[in-house]
Design an enzyme around this catalytic site. Structure first.
Site, PDB file in Angstrom:
ATOM      1  N   LYS A   1      37.836  84.480  -7.985  1.00  0.00           N
ATOM      2  CA  LYS A   1      36.570  83.806  -7.700  1.00  0.00           C
ATOM      3  C   LYS A   1      36.477  83.292  -6.276  1.00  0.00           C
ATOM      4  O   LYS A   1      35.385  82.970  -5.804  1.00  0.00           O
ATOM      5  CB  LYS A   1      36.349  82.667  -8.694  1.00  0.00           C
TER       6      LYS A   1
ATOM      7  N   SER B   1      42.298  86.569 -19.243  1.00  0.00           N
ATOM      8  CA  SER B   1      41.431  87.708 -18.892  1.00  0.00           C
ATOM      9  C   SER B   1      42.247  88.814 -18.221  1.00  0.00           C
ATOM     10  O   SER B   1      41.924  89.999 -18.371  1.00  0.00           O
ATOM     11  CB  SER B   1      40.276  87.261 -18.003  1.00  0.00           C
TER      12      SER B   1
END
Lengths: 300, 95
Positions: free
Chosen positions: A41, A258
């Protein structure tokens, strides 16, 4: 040089143990936990904040506001501190204690939203807060900001192509905002139209693969381009947990859930391919922000 | 014992788009079983093939996660509300 200058250029690692039984197929993973705040991110956050700086929307008087399930929030909190801007983050109340503490340690503010409403609740609450006082905030809106996709088109996608020496044949990853999947897929297909791009989805609307969105049951991100996916595969939370443990125990890679989902899906895909294929996936974040979760304590 | 199940938005489509329903049960497990019996399409999302609650599903009574009490055997009282929440970010602490 500031902390924003060291985002990206992460290693592309070979998963040699996990991919040991693949005849002639290579399994590679982009180690995004090497980014300074510990996740992929950082790329989108940096690009959106610098874009805001450049076009004059993000000034030092403004507070950065957005919804996050954690990693984007950590990236904003780190970068907001470095840029001298306040940061207010809307996140579901069931986000992990580790994530909240990291964000608070950077001096950012958290507004917890209804856990039952998951990331959609956080998204709607952040949007409402921004709209009630737009002069006060800089709202990157990661789900609908094309700069998010562009960061991966210009960064992650180029790096994967160069680091694999143009050998990548398949790219597979999960989707939260879908920025990584859409941006990297577009770039790789621009390099070589025969590269297959596969999106990973949780197998149930109720799942524990953090940061990943079940597109069919949630608010669809504006930047999501369904057209770039050659296929969509589904992964259970249990399989994601099991692979997350394997990555730590067999490859020495302490990564998040994830990442486990991505590698499980990548391995399943690789097993269907023949010699010469090069499958690339993404290790989205570090596992240190999930240590309170009980799945680590299971044996297999 | 009448208890309220607070349904996460992700599962409401399988429960007549309701945010909560009332079921009978004297433990958290029996109440959730009754909920899954009432809306059979929900079962696969909550329970695994051995009929155990899927490991990432957290159940809260008030601010208490039943995993920190007696799990599915945790007793419930008339009027209690059970909240079903996925451990989306590894959360195990109080919410």
């Amino acid at each position: 040089m500031s902390i924003l200058d060291v985002v990206g250029n992460t290693p592309l690692l070979a998963l040699e143990k996990i991919g040991a039984d693949l005849p002639g197929v290579r399994l590679l993973a982009k180690a995004e936990f090497y980014n300074p705040s510990g996740s992929v991110k950082d790329r989108a956050a940096r690009a959106m904040l610098l874009s805001g700086r450049k076009n004059g929307l993000l000034t030092n008087e403004k507070t950065i506001i957005d919804a996050t399930s954690g990693n984007t929030g950590i990236a904003y909190a780190m970068m907001g501190a470095a840029l001298g801007c306040g940061v207010t983050l809307y996140m579901p109340g069931n986000a992990s204690v580790e994530r909240k503490n990291i964000i608070l340690s950077y001096g950012a503010r958290i507004v917890e939203t209804e856990p039952l409403e998951s990331s959609d609740g956080a998204y709607l609450a952040a949007k409402k807060a921004y709209e009630s006082d737009p002069e006060r905030y800089f709202y990157p809106d990661q789900y609908n900001n094309a700069v998010n996709v562009q960061a991966h088109y210009e960064g992650t996608g180029v790096e994967i192509w160069e680091q694999s020496a143009g050998a990548v044949t398949h790219f597979i990853t999960g989707m939260g905002t879908s920025g990584t999947f859409t941006g990297v897929s577009r770039r790789l297909k621009d390099y070589n139209g025969s590269i297959q791009t596969v999106a990973v989805q949780p197998d149930s609307p109720l799942h524990g693969i953090e940061g990943t969105k079940h597109m069919a049951s949630t608010i669809r991100p504006g930047i999501y381009d369904e057209g770039v996916a050659d296929a969509v595969v589904r992964v259970s939370t249990e399989d994601a947990y099991a692979m997350t443990r394997r990555l730590a125990r067999e490859e020495g890679l302490l990564v998040g859930i994830s990442s486990g989902a991505n590698v499980h899906a990548a391995l399943s895909l690789a097993r269907t391919l023949s010699g010469g294929a090069v499958v690339v996936t993404v290790l989205c974040d570090t596992g240190t922000r999930y240590l309170s979760d009980s799945f680590w304590r299971e044996k297999a | 014992m009448a208890v309220t199940i607070l349904i996460p938005t992700a599962l409401r489509v399988f429960a007549g788009v309701q945010a909560e329903v009332t079921v009978e049960g004297d433990t958290a497990g029996r109440a959730i079983e009754a909920f899954a019996d009432k809306f059979p399409d929900i079962r696969q999302h909550l329970f695994d093939e051995n009929n155990a609650l899927r490991s990432f599903v957290n159940v809260y009574i008030g601010e208490k996660n039943i995993k920190t009490v007696n799990g599915l055997d945790t007793p419930v009282r008339d009027g209690d509300a059970l909240m079903l929440v996925p451990a989306i970010a590894g959360g195990t602490g109080a919410i």
